[in-house]
Design a protein around this motif. Sequence first.
Motif, PDB file in Angstrom:
ATOM      1  N   ASN A  47      41.999  28.812  59.995  1.00 62.92           N
ATOM      2  CA  ASN A  47      41.845  29.738  58.966  1.00 62.92           C
ATOM      3  C   ASN A  47      42.110  31.043  59.245  1.00 62.92           C
ATOM      4  O   ASN A  47      42.524  31.781  58.337  1.00 62.92           O
ATOM      5  CB  ASN A  47      39.962  29.859  58.613  1.00 62.92           C
ATOM      6  N   ASN A  48      42.240  31.335  60.474  1.00 67.16           N
ATOM      7  CA  ASN A  48      42.571  32.896  60.854  1.00 67.16           C
ATOM      8  C   ASN A  48      44.002  33.100  61.755  1.00 67.16           C
ATOM      9  O   ASN A  48      44.345  34.274  61.623  1.00 67.16           O
ATOM     10  CB  ASN A  48      41.509  33.463  61.688  1.00 67.16           C
ATOM     11  N   ASP A  62      44.007  35.515  55.251  1.00 66.75           N
ATOM     12  CA  ASP A  62      44.965  36.674  54.644  1.00 66.75           C
ATOM     13  C   ASP A  62      45.006  36.586  52.973  1.00 66.75           C
ATOM     14  O   ASP A  62      44.725  37.406  52.419  1.00 66.75           O
ATOM     15  CB  ASP A  62      46.574  36.563  54.990  1.00 66.75           C
ATOM     16  N   VAL A  63      45.163  35.523  52.641  1.00 63.42           N
ATOM     17  CA  VAL A  63      45.037  35.127  51.072  1.00 63.42           C
ATOM     18  C   VAL A  63      43.799  35.580  50.492  1.00 63.42           C
ATOM     19  O   VAL A  63      43.436  36.174  49.489  1.00 63.42           O
ATOM     20  CB  VAL A  63      45.278  33.708  50.743  1.00 63.42           C
ATOM     21  N   TYR A  64      42.673  34.949  51.187  1.00 64.91           N
ATOM     22  CA  TYR A  64      41.208  35.429  50.766  1.00 64.91           C
ATOM     23  C   TYR A  64      41.170  36.780  51.030  1.00 64.91           C
ATOM     24  O   TYR A  64      40.536  37.383  49.978  1.00 64.91           O
ATOM     25  CB  TYR A  64      40.329  34.792  51.864  1.00 64.91           C
ATOM     26  N   ASP A  65      41.220  37.668  51.784  1.00 66.24           N
ATOM     27  CA  ASP A  65      41.535  39.193  52.064  1.00 66.24           C
ATOM     28  C   ASP A  65      42.123  39.624  50.711  1.00 66.24           C
ATOM     29  O   ASP A  65      41.517  40.788  50.013  1.00 66.24           O
ATOM     30  CB  ASP A  65      41.739  39.647  53.295  1.00 66.24           C
ATOM     31  N   GLN A  66      43.213  39.191  50.532  1.00 67.65           N
ATOM     32  CA  GLN A  66      44.016  39.735  49.410  1.00 67.65           C
ATOM     33  C   GLN A  66      43.519  39.585  47.997  1.00 67.65           C
ATOM     34  O   GLN A  66      43.508  40.598  47.245  1.00 67.65           O
ATOM     35  CB  GLN A  66      45.645  39.182  49.309  1.00 67.65           C
ATOM     36  N   ASN A  67      42.955  38.323  47.754  1.00 66.89           N
ATOM     37  CA  ASN A  67      42.120  38.038  46.493  1.00 66.89           C
ATOM     38  C   ASN A  67      40.888  38.917  46.627  1.00 66.89           C
ATOM     39  O   ASN A  67      40.820  39.400  45.388  1.00 66.89           O
ATOM     40  CB  ASN A  67      41.807  36.736  46.361  1.00 66.89           C
ATOM     41  N   LEU A  68      40.136  39.280  47.521  1.00 71.43           N
ATOM     42  CA  LEU A  68      38.968  39.944  47.610  1.00 71.43           C
ATOM     43  C   LEU A  68      39.442  41.433  47.303  1.00 71.43           C
ATOM     44  O   LEU A  68      38.905  42.156  46.303  1.00 71.43           O
ATOM     45  CB  LEU A  68      38.358  39.811  48.907  1.00 71.43           C
ATOM     46  N   ASN A  69      40.442  41.929  47.732  1.00 72.89           N
ATOM     47  CA  ASN A  69      40.908  43.336  47.372  1.00 72.89           C
ATOM     48  C   ASN A  69      41.581  43.518  46.159  1.00 72.89           C
ATOM     49  O   ASN A  69      40.928  44.515  45.494  1.00 72.89           O
ATOM     50  CB  ASN A  69      41.950  43.828  48.518  1.00 72.89           C
ATOM     51  N   LEU A  70      42.161  42.462  45.704  1.00 71.54           N
ATOM     52  CA  LEU A  70      42.698  42.669  44.322  1.00 71.54           C
ATOM     53  C   LEU A  70      41.295  42.456  43.228  1.00 71.54           C
ATOM     54  O   LEU A  70      41.197  43.176  42.242  1.00 71.54           O
ATOM     55  CB  LEU A  70      43.583  41.689  43.875  1.00 71.54           C
ATOM     56  N   LYS A  72      38.447  43.438  43.727  1.00 70.01           N
ATOM     57  CA  LYS A  72      37.669  44.719  43.634  1.00 70.01           C
ATOM     58  C   LYS A  72      38.479  45.711  42.688  1.00 70.01           C
ATOM     59  O   LYS A  72      37.837  46.555  42.005  1.00 70.01           O
ATOM     60  CB  LYS A  72      37.551  45.215  45.054  1.00 70.01           C
ATOM     61  N   ALA A  73      39.686  45.585  42.551  1.00 72.52           N
ATOM     62  CA  ALA A  73      40.491  46.495  42.107  1.00 72.52           C
ATOM     63  C   ALA A  73      40.701  45.911  40.526  1.00 72.52           C
ATOM     64  O   ALA A  73      41.509  46.785  39.616  1.00 72.52           O
ATOM     65  CB  ALA A  73      41.808  46.446  42.359  1.00 72.52           C
ATOM     66  N   GLY A  74      39.933  44.846  40.157  1.00 73.86           N
ATOM     67  CA  GLY A  74      40.114  44.207  38.672  1.00 73.86           C
ATOM     68  C   GLY A  74      41.330  43.506  38.531  1.00 73.86           C
ATOM     69  O   GLY A  74      41.844  43.414  37.420  1.00 73.86           O
ATOM     70  N   LEU A  75      42.092  43.074  39.636  1.00 73.53           N
ATOM     71  CA  LEU A  75      43.173  42.290  39.630  1.00 73.53           C
ATOM     72  C   LEU A  75      43.156  41.069  39.997  1.00 73.53           C
ATOM     73  O   LEU A  75      42.294  40.669  40.645  1.00 73.53           O
ATOM     74  CB  LEU A  75      44.478  43.241  40.224  1.00 73.53           C
ATOM     75  N   ARG A  76      44.354  40.288  39.549  1.00 75.85           N
ATOM     76  CA  ARG A  76      44.485  38.810  40.219  1.00 75.85           C
ATOM     77  C   ARG A  76      45.618  38.540  41.081  1.00 75.85           C
ATOM     78  O   ARG A  76      46.656  38.920  40.470  1.00 75.85           O
ATOM     79  CB  ARG A  76      44.321  37.894  39.095  1.00 75.85           C
ATOM     80  N   LEU A  77      45.670  37.734  41.829  1.00 74.55           N
ATOM     81  CA  LEU A  77      46.900  37.575  42.783  1.00 74.55           C
ATOM     82  C   LEU A  77      47.553  36.211  42.149  1.00 74.55           C
ATOM     83  O   LEU A  77      46.767  35.301  41.754  1.00 74.55           O
ATOM     84  CB  LEU A  77      46.509  37.279  44.222  1.00 74.55           C
TER      85      LEU A  77
END
Length: 81
Positions: A47-48, A62-70, A72-77
């Motif tokens: 996983n890491n 990495d993908v999970y973190d990107q999705n989580l940050n997006l 939070k910003a109201g966006l989708r990857l």
Amino acid sequence: MPRPSRAAGAGKIERYHRTMKNVVKLENFFHPDQLREAIGQFVDRYNNQRYHESLNNLTPADVYDQNLNLAKAGLRLKVDL
């Protein structure tokens, strides 16, 4: 994690288990704690640390973190798989 009721999801789960078996079966474990430790190390590496071609050479973390940050910003990857 994919839903096992779908054919593609079942295939991904089977592939993950086959990879884990191939790694874990290379050693002999004489105590359940040794096996738990080996599985934990495998899961951490998978996983890491291990890059996945299907994730555009990113790790699942990495993908999970990107999705989580997006999220939070109201966006989708959008990932082309």
